[in-house]
Design a protein around this motif. Structure first.
Motif, PDB file in Angstrom:
ATOM      1  N   ALA A   1       0.838  -1.207   0.000  1.00 46.14           N
ATOM      2  CA  ALA A   1       0.000   0.000   0.000  1.00 46.14           C
ATOM      3  C   ALA A   1       0.868   1.250   0.000  1.00 46.14           C
ATOM      4  O   ALA A   1       0.642   2.193  -0.765  1.00 46.14           O
ATOM      5  CB  ALA A   1      -0.932  -0.004   1.208  1.00 46.14           C
ATOM      6  N   LEU A   2       1.881   1.275   0.853  1.00 45.34           N
ATOM      7  CA  LEU A   2       2.816   2.399   0.944  1.00 45.34           C
ATOM      8  C   LEU A   2       4.204   1.833   1.166  1.00 45.34           C
ATOM      9  O   LEU A   2       4.418   1.061   2.100  1.00 45.34           O
ATOM     10  CB  LEU A   2       2.425   3.317   2.104  1.00 45.34           C
ATOM     11  N   GLN A   3       5.136   2.195   0.301  1.00 43.47           N
ATOM     12  CA  GLN A   3       6.478   1.631   0.400  1.00 43.47           C
ATOM     13  C   GLN A   3       7.538   2.701   0.185  1.00 43.47           C
ATOM     14  O   GLN A   3       7.458   3.499  -0.746  1.00 43.47           O
ATOM     15  CB  GLN A   3       6.665   0.534  -0.642  1.00 43.47           C
ATOM     16  N   PHE A   4       8.539   2.691   1.055  1.00 45.06           N
ATOM     17  CA  PHE A   4       9.724   3.511   0.887  1.00 45.06           C
ATOM     18  C   PHE A   4      10.793   2.592   0.302  1.00 45.06           C
ATOM     19  O   PHE A   4      11.225   1.660   0.962  1.00 45.06           O
ATOM     20  CB  PHE A   4      10.184   4.085   2.231  1.00 45.06           C
ATOM     21  N   LEU A   5      11.206   2.842  -0.921  1.00 44.54           N
ATOM     22  CA  LEU A   5      12.101   1.939  -1.632  1.00 44.54           C
ATOM     23  C   LEU A   5      13.407   2.664  -1.978  1.00 44.54           C
ATOM     24  O   LEU A   5      13.387   3.702  -2.648  1.00 44.54           O
ATOM     25  CB  LEU A   5      11.407   1.446  -2.905  1.00 44.54           C
ATOM     26  N   TYR A   6      14.527   2.136  -1.505  1.00 48.36           N
ATOM     27  CA  TYR A   6      15.856   2.705  -1.738  1.00 48.36           C
ATOM     28  C   TYR A   6      15.965   4.147  -1.226  1.00 48.36           C
ATOM     29  O   TYR A   6      16.573   5.001  -1.864  1.00 48.36           O
ATOM     30  CB  TYR A   6      16.230   2.654  -3.226  1.00 48.36           C
ATOM     31  N   THR A   7      15.368   4.405  -0.071  1.00 50.04           N
ATOM     32  CA  THR A   7      15.432   5.749   0.494  1.00 50.04           C
ATOM     33  C   THR A   7      16.408   5.837   1.663  1.00 50.04           C
ATOM     34  O   THR A   7      16.853   6.932   1.992  1.00 50.04           O
ATOM     35  CB  THR A   7      14.048   6.203   0.994  1.00 50.04           C
ATOM     36  N   GLY A   8      16.693   4.715   2.294  1.00 46.01           N
ATOM     37  CA  GLY A   8      17.557   4.722   3.462  1.00 46.01           C
ATOM     38  C   GLY A   8      16.790   5.134   4.710  1.00 46.01           C
ATOM     39  O   GLY A   8      15.599   5.429   4.662  1.00 46.01           O
ATOM     40  N   ASP A   9      17.494   5.145   5.822  1.00 48.15           N
ATOM     41  CA  ASP A   9      16.911   5.532   7.107  1.00 48.15           C
ATOM     42  C   ASP A   9      17.186   7.022   7.299  1.00 48.15           C
ATOM     43  O   ASP A   9      18.307   7.415   7.605  1.00 48.15           O
ATOM     44  CB  ASP A   9      17.549   4.702   8.220  1.00 48.15           C
ATOM     45  N   VAL A  10      16.169   7.853   7.081  1.00 56.12           N
ATOM     46  CA  VAL A  10      16.354   9.298   7.083  1.00 56.12           C
ATOM     47  C   VAL A  10      15.712   9.906   8.327  1.00 56.12           C
ATOM     48  O   VAL A  10      14.495   9.817   8.504  1.00 56.12           O
ATOM     49  CB  VAL A  10      15.741   9.938   5.814  1.00 56.12           C
ATOM     50  N   PRO A  11      16.502  10.534   9.197  1.00 55.04           N
ATOM     51  CA  PRO A  11      15.929  11.211  10.364  1.00 55.04           C
ATOM     52  C   PRO A  11      14.919  12.270   9.926  1.00 55.04           C
ATOM     53  O   PRO A  11      15.123  12.961   8.930  1.00 55.04           O
ATOM     54  CB  PRO A  11      17.144  11.868  11.028  1.00 55.04           C
ATOM     55  N   GLY A  12      13.835  12.359  10.662  1.00 53.81           N
ATOM     56  CA  GLY A  12      12.807  13.345  10.355  1.00 53.81           C
ATOM     57  C   GLY A  12      11.684  12.815   9.494  1.00 53.81           C
ATOM     58  O   GLY A  12      10.664  13.478   9.326  1.00 53.81           O
ATOM     59  N   THR A  13      11.845  11.620   8.923  1.00 50.23           N
ATOM     60  CA  THR A  13      10.762  11.031   8.141  1.00 50.23           C
ATOM     61  C   THR A  13       9.619  10.667   9.073  1.00 50.23           C
ATOM     62  O   THR A  13       9.834  10.129  10.150  1.00 50.23           O
ATOM     63  CB  THR A  13      11.246   9.787   7.366  1.00 50.23           C
ATOM     64  N   SER A  14       8.400  10.975   8.670  1.00 51.37           N
ATOM     65  CA  SER A  14       7.236  10.744   9.528  1.00 51.37           C
ATOM     66  C   SER A  14       6.074  10.205   8.719  1.00 51.37           C
ATOM     67  O   SER A  14       5.720  10.753   7.680  1.00 51.37           O
ATOM     68  CB  SER A  14       6.824  12.063  10.196  1.00 51.37           C
ATOM     69  N   ILE A  15       5.510   9.111   9.218  1.00 42.15           N
ATOM     70  CA  ILE A  15       4.274   8.553   8.663  1.00 42.15           C
ATOM     71  C   ILE A  15       3.318   8.503   9.837  1.00 42.15           C
ATOM     72  O   ILE A  15       3.478   7.681  10.735  1.00 42.15           O
ATOM     73  CB  ILE A  15       4.482   7.135   8.106  1.00 42.15           C
ATOM     74  N   SER A  16       2.343   9.399   9.870  1.00 43.85           N
ATOM     75  CA  SER A  16       1.469   9.447  11.041  1.00 43.85           C
ATOM     76  C   SER A  16       0.069   9.908  10.660  1.00 43.85           C
ATOM     77  O   SER A  16      -0.140  10.552   9.643  1.00 43.85           O
ATOM     78  CB  SER A  16       2.056  10.378  12.106  1.00 43.85           C
ATOM     79  N   ARG A  17      -0.877   9.542  11.523  1.00 42.02           N
ATOM     80  CA  ARG A  17      -2.279   9.933  11.398  1.00 42.02           C
ATOM     81  C   ARG A  17      -2.882   9.561  10.044  1.00 42.02           C
ATOM     82  O   ARG A  17      -3.679  10.304   9.488  1.00 42.02           O
ATOM     83  CB  ARG A  17      -2.453  11.425  11.688  1.00 42.02           C
ATOM     84  N   ASN A  18      -2.479   8.417   9.521  1.00 42.11           N
ATOM     85  CA  ASN A  18      -3.026   7.901   8.269  1.00 42.11           C
ATOM     86  C   ASN A  18      -3.968   6.748   8.585  1.00 42.11           C
ATOM     87  O   ASN A  18      -3.928   6.182   9.668  1.00 42.11           O
ATOM     88  CB  ASN A  18      -1.893   7.388   7.372  1.00 42.11           C
ATOM     89  N   SER A  19      -4.822   6.417   7.639  1.00 42.01           N
ATOM     90  CA  SER A  19      -5.632   5.207   7.785  1.00 42.01           C
ATOM     91  C   SER A  19      -5.466   4.382   6.519  1.00 42.01           C
ATOM     92  O   SER A  19      -5.398   4.924   5.414  1.00 42.01           O
ATOM     93  CB  SER A  19      -7.108   5.540   8.035  1.00 42.01           C
ATOM     94  N   ILE A  20      -5.353   3.069   6.699  1.00 37.08           N
ATOM     95  CA  ILE A  20      -5.202   2.141   5.587  1.00 37.08           C
ATOM     96  C   ILE A  20      -6.252   1.057   5.779  1.00 37.08           C
ATOM     97  O   ILE A  20      -6.274   0.390   6.808  1.00 37.08           O
ATOM     98  CB  ILE A  20      -3.795   1.526   5.552  1.00 37.08           C
TER      99      ILE A  20
END
Length: 123
Positions: free
Chosen positions: A95-114
């Motif tokens: 449904a949602l994928q982070f691909l080849y992005t690495g571990d990036v400080p400040g990335t946020s996935i919040s208050r979503n519904s799936i």
């Protein structure tokens, strides 16, 4: 209650984010603090922004959202409703994928519904 609004414009910002301007405002949600005895909302599963894959009885035909090749760039995905997303048995079709992005400080996935997901949700 449900609210709908039409996007009037989307303006890219220098920091890589974007600003959405709506044709009309969205009413504030009533809270317990504002209206004692009325703030009884337990969970809100609908969102103002909806990413929706095509409805189908075939679980291999859902939509998917990939954040692709953005190493070093913090991403924010917040307040989005994902419906009919993911493709069962498909490689990299979550449904949602982070691909080849690495571990990036400040990335946020919040208050979503799936919901009505055809494959695992977030990878």
């Amino acid at each position: 209650d449900s609210q709908n609004a039409i996007i009037e414009s989307i303006v890219a910002q220098a920091d890589g984010s974007a600003t959405l301007k709506l044709q009309t405002g969205i009413d504030a949600v009533i809270s317990e603090q504002e209206e004692p005895g009325q703030g009884v909302e337990v969970v809100l599963v609908s969102r103002n922004i909806v990413v929706e894959g095509e409805a189908s009885d075939n679980p291999q035909l859902g939509g998917y959202l990939q954040v692709f090749h953005t190493p070093g760039v913090a991403q924010t995905i917040e307040g989005v409703e994902f419906v009919n997303m993911g493709q069962e048995q498909g490689k990299n079709r979550f449904a949602l994928q982070f691909l080849y992005t690495g571990d990036v400080p400040g990335t946020s996935i919040s208050r979503n519904s799936i919901h009505h997901s055809n494959h695992r949700c977030i990878v």
